[in-house]
Motif scaffolding. Structure first.
Motif, PDB file in Angstrom:
ATOM      1  N   TYR A 228       0.843  -1.189   0.000  1.00 25.73           N
ATOM      2  CA  TYR A 228       0.000   0.000   0.000  1.00 25.73           C
ATOM      3  C   TYR A 228       0.879   1.241   0.000  1.00 25.73           C
ATOM      4  CZ  TYR A 228       0.922   0.835   4.988  1.00 25.73           C
ATOM      5  OH  TYR A 228       1.528   1.113   6.185  1.00 25.73           O
ATOM      6  N   SER A 229       0.289   2.357  -0.389  1.00 24.56           N
ATOM      7  CA  SER A 229       0.997   3.638  -0.400  1.00 24.56           C
ATOM      8  C   SER A 229       0.231   4.652   0.422  1.00 24.56           C
ATOM      9  CB  SER A 229       1.146   4.162  -1.833  1.00 24.56           C
ATOM     10  OG  SER A 229       1.964   3.292  -2.577  1.00 24.56           O
ATOM     11  N   SER A 230       0.988   5.533   1.066  1.00 24.47           N
ATOM     12  CA  SER A 230       0.411   6.600   1.868  1.00 24.47           C
ATOM     13  C   SER A 230       1.394   7.761   1.861  1.00 24.47           C
ATOM     14  CB  SER A 230       0.127   6.107   3.292  1.00 24.47           C
ATOM     15  OG  SER A 230      -0.655   7.044   4.001  1.00 24.47           O
ATOM     16  N   GLY A 231       1.203   8.714   2.756  1.00 23.09           N
ATOM     17  CA  GLY A 231       2.087   9.870   2.754  1.00 23.09           C
ATOM     18  C   GLY A 231       2.243  10.487   4.125  1.00 23.09           C
ATOM     19  N   SER A 232       3.238  11.377   4.199  1.00 23.50           N
ATOM     20  CA  SER A 232       3.516  12.081   5.441  1.00 23.50           C
ATOM     21  C   SER A 232       4.032  13.477   5.113  1.00 23.50           C
ATOM     22  CB  SER A 232       4.572  11.313   6.245  1.00 23.50           C
ATOM     23  OG  SER A 232       4.789  11.929   7.490  1.00 23.50           O
ATOM     24  N   ILE A 233       3.675  14.433   5.947  1.00 24.38           N
ATOM     25  CA  ILE A 233       4.139  15.815   5.788  1.00 24.38           C
ATOM     26  C   ILE A 233       4.914  16.181   7.051  1.00 24.38           C
ATOM     27  CG2 ILE A 233       3.454  18.222   5.490  1.00 24.38           C
ATOM     28  CD1 ILE A 233       0.810  17.122   4.252  1.00 24.38           C
ATOM     29  N   ILE A 234       6.140  16.680   6.867  1.00 30.79           N
ATOM     30  CA  ILE A 234       6.941  17.124   8.002  1.00 30.79           C
ATOM     31  C   ILE A 234       7.422  18.550   7.734  1.00 30.79           C
ATOM     32  CG2 ILE A 234       7.592  14.812   8.745  1.00 30.79           C
ATOM     33  CD1 ILE A 234      10.289  15.175   7.371  1.00 30.79           C
ATOM     34  N   LYS A 235       7.967  19.195   8.762  1.00 29.36           N
ATOM     35  CA  LYS A 235       8.359  20.605   8.670  1.00 29.36           C
ATOM     36  C   LYS A 235       9.824  20.807   8.322  1.00 29.36           C
ATOM     37  CE  LYS A 235       4.788  22.279  11.766  1.00 29.36           C
ATOM     38  NZ  LYS A 235       4.472  23.083  12.941  1.00 29.36           N
ATOM     39  N   THR A 236      10.573  19.732   8.149  1.00 29.48           N
ATOM     40  CA  THR A 236      11.993  19.835   7.829  1.00 29.48           C
ATOM     41  C   THR A 236      12.286  18.997   6.580  1.00 29.48           C
ATOM     42  OG1 THR A 236      12.522  17.976   9.299  1.00 29.48           O
ATOM     43  CG2 THR A 236      12.648  20.204  10.246  1.00 29.48           C
ATOM     44  N   PRO A 237      13.423  19.252   5.908  1.00 32.60           N
ATOM     45  CA  PRO A 237      13.723  18.517   4.678  1.00 32.60           C
ATOM     46  C   PRO A 237      14.107  17.056   4.893  1.00 32.60           C
ATOM     47  CG  PRO A 237      15.361  20.248   5.054  1.00 32.60           C
ATOM     48  CD  PRO A 237      14.352  20.356   6.138  1.00 32.60           C
ATOM     49  N   PHE A 238      14.277  16.645   6.125  1.00 29.31           N
ATOM     50  CA  PHE A 238      14.477  15.219   6.394  1.00 29.31           C
ATOM     51  C   PHE A 238      13.952  14.864   7.770  1.00 29.31           C
ATOM     52  CE2 PHE A 238      18.419  17.329   7.581  1.00 29.31           C
ATOM     53  CZ  PHE A 238      18.746  16.770   8.800  1.00 29.31           C
ATOM     54  N   GLY A 239      13.662  13.590   7.917  1.00 32.93           N
ATOM     55  CA  GLY A 239      13.135  13.055   9.174  1.00 32.93           C
ATOM     56  C   GLY A 239      13.101  11.546   9.082  1.00 32.93           C
ATOM     57  N   THR A 240      12.411  10.923  10.028  1.00 32.99           N
ATOM     58  CA  THR A 240      12.301   9.467  10.038  1.00 32.99           C
ATOM     59  C   THR A 240      10.889   9.025  10.402  1.00 32.99           C
ATOM     60  OG1 THR A 240      12.950   9.300  12.372  1.00 32.99           O
ATOM     61  CG2 THR A 240      14.725   9.141  10.726  1.00 32.99           C
ATOM     62  N   MET A 241      10.591   7.793  10.034  1.00 33.02           N
ATOM     63  CA  MET A 241       9.357   7.125  10.450  1.00 33.02           C
ATOM     64  C   MET A 241       9.725   5.739  10.953  1.00 33.02           C
ATOM     65  SD  MET A 241       6.513   8.108   7.542  1.00 33.02           S
ATOM     66  CE  MET A 241       5.224   7.147   8.350  1.00 33.02           C
ATOM     67  N   GLU A 242       8.989   5.284  11.937  1.00 27.08           N
ATOM     68  CA  GLU A 242       9.139   3.925  12.455  1.00 27.08           C
ATOM     69  C   GLU A 242       7.856   3.588  13.196  1.00 27.08           C
ATOM     70  OE1 GLU A 242      11.945   3.685  15.891  1.00 27.08           O
ATOM     71  OE2 GLU A 242      12.102   5.846  15.510  1.00 27.08           O
ATOM     72  N   GLY A 243       7.697   2.326  13.539  1.00 21.91           N
ATOM     73  CA  GLY A 243       6.506   1.967  14.283  1.00 21.91           C
ATOM     74  C   GLY A 243       6.277   0.476  14.323  1.00 21.91           C
ATOM     75  N   PHE A 244       4.996   0.104  14.378  1.00 20.29           N
ATOM     76  CA  PHE A 244       4.651  -1.318  14.380  1.00 20.29           C
ATOM     77  C   PHE A 244       3.214  -1.512  13.920  1.00 20.29           C
ATOM     78  CE2 PHE A 244       3.575   0.181  18.633  1.00 20.29           C
ATOM     79  CZ  PHE A 244       2.334  -0.393  18.877  1.00 20.29           C
ATOM     80  N   TYR A 245       2.962  -2.716  13.420  1.00 21.85           N
ATOM     81  CA  TYR A 245       1.618  -3.174  13.104  1.00 21.85           C
ATOM     82  C   TYR A 245       1.208  -4.174  14.172  1.00 21.85           C
ATOM     83  CZ  TYR A 245       2.626  -1.476   8.375  1.00 21.85           C
ATOM     84  OH  TYR A 245       2.964  -0.705   7.299  1.00 21.85           O
ATOM     85  N   THR A 246      -0.074  -4.199  14.488  1.00 21.39           N
ATOM     86  CA  THR A 246      -0.625  -5.266  15.302  1.00 21.39           C
ATOM     87  C   THR A 246      -1.386  -6.184  14.361  1.00 21.39           C
ATOM     88  OG1 THR A 246      -0.813  -3.843  17.242  1.00 21.39           O
ATOM     89  CG2 THR A 246      -2.135  -5.868  17.236  1.00 21.39           C
ATOM     90  N   MET A 247      -1.003  -7.454  14.385  1.00 19.52           N
ATOM     91  CA  MET A 247      -1.650  -8.451  13.532  1.00 19.52           C
ATOM     92  C   MET A 247      -2.160  -9.579  14.415  1.00 19.52           C
ATOM     93  SD  MET A 247       1.052  -8.497  10.340  1.00 19.52           S
ATOM     94  CE  MET A 247      -0.110  -8.737   8.994  1.00 19.52           C
ATOM     95  N   LYS A 248      -3.141 -10.307  13.909  1.00 14.50           N
ATOM     96  CA  LYS A 248      -3.625 -11.477  14.655  1.00 14.50           C
ATOM     97  C   LYS A 248      -3.681 -12.677  13.729  1.00 14.50           C
ATOM     98  CE  LYS A 248      -8.636 -11.176  14.182  1.00 14.50           C
ATOM     99  NZ  LYS A 248      -9.925 -11.151  14.846  1.00 14.50           N
TER     100      LYS A 248
END
Length: 130
Positions: A87-107
């Motif tokens: 899938y595709s999505s997007g993010s908007i940040i206030k600086t020219p670089f940054g990071t994303m991380e996280g987790f999915y919950t699956m069953k």
């Protein structure tokens, strides 16, 4: 081959691809728009359903935003063993670089929940780092 000690959380592969969206960004307004495509690959021997996501988005100034919600892009896909979901999505940040991380919950089909880590990936405009 999956061993008895392997959990689905260890056998789900997450891949990312990020693109900077220049035409939607505005450097003077501190608006940097990125699209990302995530591929989730179920390498376990279990059928898994993606229930929810949790993101931590950090810009270059250290500002953090947490985003949580059901599924991804309005869906809670079911992945059979060996199946991929993209899938595709997007993010908007206030600086020219940054990071994303996280987790999915699956069953799984037995109702056991699994936390699937999303490794940190970068959001950056092209050629910002030499």
């Amino acid at each position: 081959m999956e061993t008895e000690n392997s959990s689905p959380a260890q056998l789900v592969k997450i891949s990312t691809q990020v693109d900077f969206i220049e035409e939607q960004s505005d450097h003077y307004q501190d608006r940097f728009v990125f699209s990302y495509t995530i591929t989730i690959e179920n390498n376990s021997n279990k059928t898994l359903q993606l229930l929810s996501r949790c993101w931590l988005i950090t810009d270059a100034d250290g500002n953090k935003v947490s985003v949580e919600g059901d599924g991804v892009v309005g869906q809670q896909p079911i992945l059979q063993s060996g199946q991929r979901y993209r899938y595709s999505s997007g993010s908007i940040i206030k600086t020219p670089f940054g990071t994303m991380e996280g987790f999915y919950t699956m069953k799984d089909l037995q109702g056991n929940k699994h936390k699937i880590a999303i490794p940190v990936f970068g959001l950056s405009i092209p050629n910002i780092v030499n």
